[in-house]
Design an enzyme around this catalytic site. Structure first.
Site, PDB file in Angstrom:
ATOM      1  N   ASP A  73      -8.089   4.392  -1.778  1.00  7.17           N
ATOM      2  CA  ASP A  73      -7.505   3.259  -1.046  1.00  7.17           C
ATOM      3  C   ASP A  73      -6.863   2.305  -2.045  1.00  7.17           C
ATOM      4  O   ASP A  73      -7.532   1.840  -2.990  1.00  7.17           O
ATOM      5  CB  ASP A  73      -8.599   2.537  -0.268  1.00  7.17           C
ATOM      6  N   CYS A  76       0.823  -1.210   0.000  1.00  6.34           N
ATOM      7  CA  CYS A  76       0.000   0.000   0.000  1.00  6.34           C
ATOM      8  C   CYS A  76       0.860   1.265   0.000  1.00  6.34           C
ATOM      9  O   CYS A  76       0.509   2.268  -0.655  1.00  6.34           O
ATOM     10  CB  CYS A  76      -0.940  -0.002   1.196  1.00  6.34           C
ATOM     11  N   HIS A  88      -1.694   0.436   7.625  1.00  3.79           N
ATOM     12  CA  HIS A  88      -2.239   0.761   6.296  1.00  3.79           C
ATOM     13  C   HIS A  88      -1.957   2.229   5.977  1.00  3.79           C
ATOM     14  O   HIS A  88      -1.664   3.031   6.870  1.00  3.79           O
ATOM     15  CB  HIS A  88      -3.740   0.491   6.258  1.00  3.79           C
TER      16      HIS A  88
END
Length: 627
Positions: A561, A404, A540
């Protein structure tokens, strides 16, 4: 004149003698005044005295009566005969023949007390004769012998018979002959007759039996008192028995040394036991401590291994290896043909070789679709601010679960490449790099000396790993490429329910500044030139691409996201499905409840001098803390 054969007392007539015998001897217990014989009749006692002991010749001594009441001198050499007896009651006693009663006994100490013979020995001293040792026979044999001679001995014997009998016995006792010596097995006494030794040994055995029957162990003080009594002529034995064991000592000093040895040994044994117990306790404590440390080290090692696995530092392979395994798994499950596998593998190798992302997970036109949506709908929003045009990059099979941070950097870089302010210095990459290439760019930034602490955390190696990256790595790579990056740390909640209203206000101010300068009536939806904001929290990261201010005054963030698949993201481009996609992008204060958030923004270009200064200051890299 009649004379008593027992006590040698003279009487005027036979009737007086008989009365004396009845009152003084027959009514009392018959016992020999010179030895331990008792419990016999008068005739037996008379015979025993006549045969075993020597009487004084009272008829030939003019001072017999006077001598019966005084203590004789053993050194005198007159016609008197003295008898010395060593009985169990007293160690050494000199007795006169004329005083058999207790009141008439006189005790004298000999020159050598310790070498005195034991009980049952009589030392007889005659006129002109040499002293010798003699003993009375045992009581039983004496009694039997006296019974045989009863007829020949009678209390009414004549004086002539007594004198003749004394002379015969005197001759018999004084006749020299060679005798055998008998040593006592209990002490140092040596006897010349076995009967003497027998009586002496019996006395030893009687004393031991009486002590055993009493069952009492005398203490050192009592033993000392007994020995003192013996030396003073009182009953007792010179024995010092140890109060801690059955050892019997002969003097007080030996007993004291023996008892001290007991105490020293007991103290040493107690100290030894204490030392042994202490040593054992320390050993057990050390073993427990060692075991605890081993278990703790094992647990820490396992936790560190799990942490390495979570953060992709377990040497299990990086982007390329993970993508290959996923494709192999798809082939084994029948979801992919072998030909397709080889084709995709070749494309992957080509993309990795070029260092440019293949674009399979990219979605273009996201910000344009958002702008159209808010113009067309969202009438409940009073004001809307959007960032510059940004592409969305989703996680792929090669970086799923850990990529991520790299994907958000690709989003930020896609916006910077579209802004002339950041492309003029020609410091940014020509294209959006692939994940392995981003890892190489971060390693190159570490090589220039920025953020040495973060570099040591990853051991200065990211390529070939699945390591997570965060805000400091994004700051490092932007700074090296002369982008004025800024880290802001919202380290604690600032609202009720672990919310961060200060974060929302800060983001609103970031997008709204310089956006409507010079306009009389600012538009409701504003598309700014600001790049997106990199938002990091535990586990995250996402990208903030806009903010909505509702008519009720609340603020809502618009987030991209990397975990959203490309298919879901493309629904935003379709006006009929855009509302659902925008609804998933909106995050209100109640949705962001992590303890800590960090944001990274790009706010211009650095000069070379500013770049060097930032690299030098990054050794103690610190984020701006709010509040």
């Amino acid at each position: 004149m009649p004379v008593c054969d027992i006590c040698c007392q003279e009487f005027a007539s036979e009737s007086e003698l008989k009365t004396h015998l009845l009152l003084s001897h027959l009514e009392n217990e018959m016992s020999c005044p010179f030895c331990s014989l008792s419990g016999v009749s008068y005739d037996e006692l008379n015979f025993h005295i006549s045969t075993a002991h020597t009487e004084m010749d009272l008829q030939n001594s003019p001072t017999d009566k006077a001598s019966a009441d005084r203590v004789p001198d053993p050194t005198e050499t007159n016609g008197a005969k003295w008898t010395v007896k060593n009985s169990p009651a007293s160690c050494n006693s000199w007795r006169t023949p004329a005083s058999p009663q207790t009141s008439g006994h006189h005790t004298l100490k000999t020159a050598n007390e310790t070498a005195a013979p034991s009980a049952g020995i009589a030392l007889t001293q005659g006129q002109g004769a040499q002293s010798r040792i003699k003993s009375s026979p045992p009581a039983a044999s004496t009694a039997s012998a006296s019974k045989k001679q009863t007829s020949s001995v009678h209390p009414g014997q004549s004086e002539d018979y007594s004198a003749e009998h004394c002379k015969a016995k005197q001759k018999r006792l004084s006749s020299p002959k060679k005798e055998r010596m008998f040593p006592c097995p209990f002490c140092s006494l040596v006897c010349s007759d076995c009967f003497i030794l027998q009586e002496h040994v019996e006395l030893h055995l009687q004393d031991q039996a009486s002590s055993a029957s009493e069952g009492a162990v005398p203490e050192a003080g009592a033993s000392a008192q007994a020995c003192s009594s013996v030396r003073n002529g009182e009953p007792g034995f010179p024995l010092y028995e140890c109060p801690l064991c059955s050892l019997v000592c002969v003097d007080n000093s030996s007993l004291q040394e023996h008892v001290e040895l007991h105490l020293e040994y007991g103290t040493a044994a107690a100290a030894g036991d204490l030392s042994g117990d202490l040593k054992l306790a320390r050993q057990l404590q050390e073993e427990d401590e060692k075991k605890r440390k081993e278990e703790e080290a094992k647990r820490e090692k396992e936790d560190f291994r799990q942490l390495q696995k979570v953060f992709g530092l377990d040497n299990s392979g990086g982007y390329r290896r993970q993508l290959e395994r996923n494709m192999e798994r798809a082939v084994s499950r029948g979801h992919m043909d072998p030909a397709e596998f080889h084709q995709k593998r070749a494309e992957m190798m080509e993309s990795l070789a070029s260092g440019v992302d293949d674009g399979r997970s990219r979605t273009n036109g996201v910000l344009e679709a958002l702008y159209d949506f808010h113009q067309r709908e969202a009438r409940d929003c009073a004001r809307v601010w959007l960032c510059a045009e940004t592409d969305h990059y989703s996680s792929s099979a090669g970086d799923k679960g850990w990529g991520c941070g790299y994907r958000n950097f690709q989003m930020l870089l896609s916006a910077l490449r579209r802004t002339e302010e950041y492309t003029a210095p020609h410091t940014l990459p020509d294209a959006v790099p692939s994940i392995p290439r981003v890892q190489a760019l971060i390693e190159a930034a570490w090589a220039e000396g920025i953020d040495p602490q973060g570099a040591s955390h990853f051991n200065r190696k990211l390529q070939g790993t699945r390591a997570w990256i965060g805000a400091t790595e994004i700051y490092s790579v932007l700074t090296v490429h002369r982008i004025r990056a800024r880290i802001v740390d919202f380290h604690q909640p600032t609202g009720p329910g672990n919310t961060h209203p200060r974060l929302f206000d800060w983001v609103k101010n970031y997008f709204s500044q310089h956006s409507s300068r010079g306009a009389r009536l600012p538009p409701r939806v504003v598309k700014t030139n600001h790049p997106p904001i990199y938002l990091q929290h535990q586990g995250h990261s996402r990208s903030i691409v806009g903010v909505e201010e509702r008519k009720n005054g609340s603020v809502c963030l618009l987030l991209l996201d990397p975990g959203c698949p490309p298919g879901e993201m493309r629904k935003l481009l379709n006006p009929s499905t855009a509302a659902a996609s925008v609804s998933r992008m909106r995050k209100f204060p109640g949705h962001l409840k992590h303890t800590q958030y960090q944001v990274v923004t790009a706010e211009g270009v650095l000069t070379p001098e500013e770049k060097r200064e930032r690299i030098a200051n990054s050794r103690t890299l610190r984020a701006e803390r709010i509040p």
